[in-house]
Scaffold this active site. Structure first.
Site, PDB file in Angstrom:
ATOM      1  N   LYS A  66       0.811  -1.218   0.000  1.00 32.17           N
ATOM      2  CA  LYS A  66       0.000   0.000   0.000  1.00 32.17           C
ATOM      3  C   LYS A  66       0.847   1.272   0.000  1.00 32.17           C
ATOM      4  O   LYS A  66       0.430   2.300  -0.558  1.00 32.17           O
ATOM      5  CB  LYS A  66      -0.971  -0.016   1.173  1.00 32.17           C
ATOM      6  CG  LYS A  66      -2.023  -1.118   1.050  1.00 32.17           C
ATOM      7  CD  LYS A  66      -3.041  -1.074   2.171  1.00 32.17           C
ATOM      8  CE  LYS A  66      -4.038  -2.217   2.025  1.00 32.17           C
ATOM      9  NZ  LYS A  66      -5.103  -2.168   3.060  1.00 32.17           N
ATOM     10  N   ASP A 102     -10.381   1.802   2.329  1.00 29.34           N
ATOM     11  CA  ASP A 102     -10.480   1.032   3.566  1.00 29.34           C
ATOM     12  C   ASP A 102     -11.359   1.720   4.608  1.00 29.34           C
ATOM     13  O   ASP A 102     -12.233   1.101   5.213  1.00 29.34           O
ATOM     14  CB  ASP A 102      -9.089   0.788   4.153  1.00 29.34           C
ATOM     15  CG  ASP A 102      -8.300  -0.254   3.384  1.00 29.34           C
ATOM     16  OD1 ASP A 102      -8.925  -1.126   2.748  1.00 29.34           O
ATOM     17  OD2 ASP A 102      -7.054  -0.212   3.425  1.00 29.34           O
TER      18      ASP A 102
END
Length: 282
Positions: A66, A102
């Site tokens: 990420k 997220d």
């Protein structure tokens, strides 16, 4: 020719994202193909760019990439900037757009599926890594009155709180939980953003904090209750949840960014929950 998407990570064989997006595509009439991509730990950019150059339209990014995806993206959304991490890439010619879904997935699962409005709630966030960083701003935007970050390394939690730069956010060690909450302060929601959820290790959280909370939420998911969920239930928390709903909701948010439509998540969530129940029964 079908538009190509994929999830990239290391490891990646366990990912349920292809099944999730296949169900989303069928439900919305979108003609896409969605794959898994395994990238070497030091070769994320090369694999991602090759996928783009071969006609790929977008990637979901999972561990441990990420931060690599954040660096690769030339244009980032505000929520990706706030998270300091990217879990979604969209390709348009040479343009690489990075986003982070997220936090949106977590908030939607808690507020919609679990019916716990976050406005005015006090949140205890356990862990100060990338998973925690990605959800703090969405929790605040949903109206959380306080986000207290507890981590084994107190300095890291304080640094994360300072990075967020919001008076509602404090950070410290697990032994500082009571001090962070203040005199008479209580917790409405406990969120586990550590990696202990799939192991057997208990977190050093006072039992009274579990007992007073409305919900204890583990960001990971499994066929059986996680160690964190078991710890919370044993301490008297009235409600516990794993992160399966977050997985599905963040995927739907990704689908919206890529395809311009947000699929109904409930059928997919129910199907995955049934699959996990079947696995637990074996």
């Amino acid at each position: 020719m079908k538009d190509r998407y994929a999830v990239i990570g290391n490891p990646i064989a366990h990912s349920r994202s292809p099944a999730i997006h296949a169900r989303f595509a069928e439900a919305t009439g979108q003609d896409i193909v969605y794959e898994r991509l395994l990238a070497p730990v030091d070769g994320f950019a090369q694999v991602a760019l090759r996928f783009r150059d071969e006609g790929g339209r977008g990637l979901n990014v999972t561990l441990p990439f990420k931060l690599d995806a954040f660096a690769l993206a030339g244009l980032r959304s505000a929520r990706a900037q706030a998270a300091g991490a990217v879990n979604l890439l969209a390709f348009d010619g040479d343009r690489i757009y990075g986003d982070n879904t997220d936090g949106a997935g977590l908030v939607r699962d808690i507020e919609v599926r679990l019916a716990l409005p976050l406005a005015g709630r006090s949140v205890m966030l356990l862990g100060a890594g990338g998973a925690a960083r990605g959800v703090i701003r969405p929790l605040l935007d949903a109206g959380a009155s306080r986000v207290a970050i507890a981590n084994r390394g107190a300095g890291r939690a304080r640094e994360l709180a300072a990075d967020v730069d919001d008076a509602r956010v404090v950070g410290g060690g697990f032994d500082e939980i009571d001090a962070m909450l203040g005199q008479g302060g209580a917790v409405d929601l406990l969120v586990n953003a550590t990696s202990t959820g799939l192991g057997g290790e208990a977190l050093p959280v006072p039992g009274a904090r579990f007992a007073e909370a409305r919900l204890a939420y583990d960001m990971v998911y499994a066929a059986r209750p996680t160690a964190f969920m078991a710890q919370a239930s044993a301490a008297g928390c009235p409600r516990v949840s794993d992160g399966l709903g977050m997985l599905v909701e963040q995927a739907a948010e990704s689908f919206l960014v890529w395809r311009g439509t947000r699929p109904d998540t409930e059928p997919v969530y129910r199907a995955l929950r049934a699959e996990l129940a079947a696995e637990a029964a074996r």
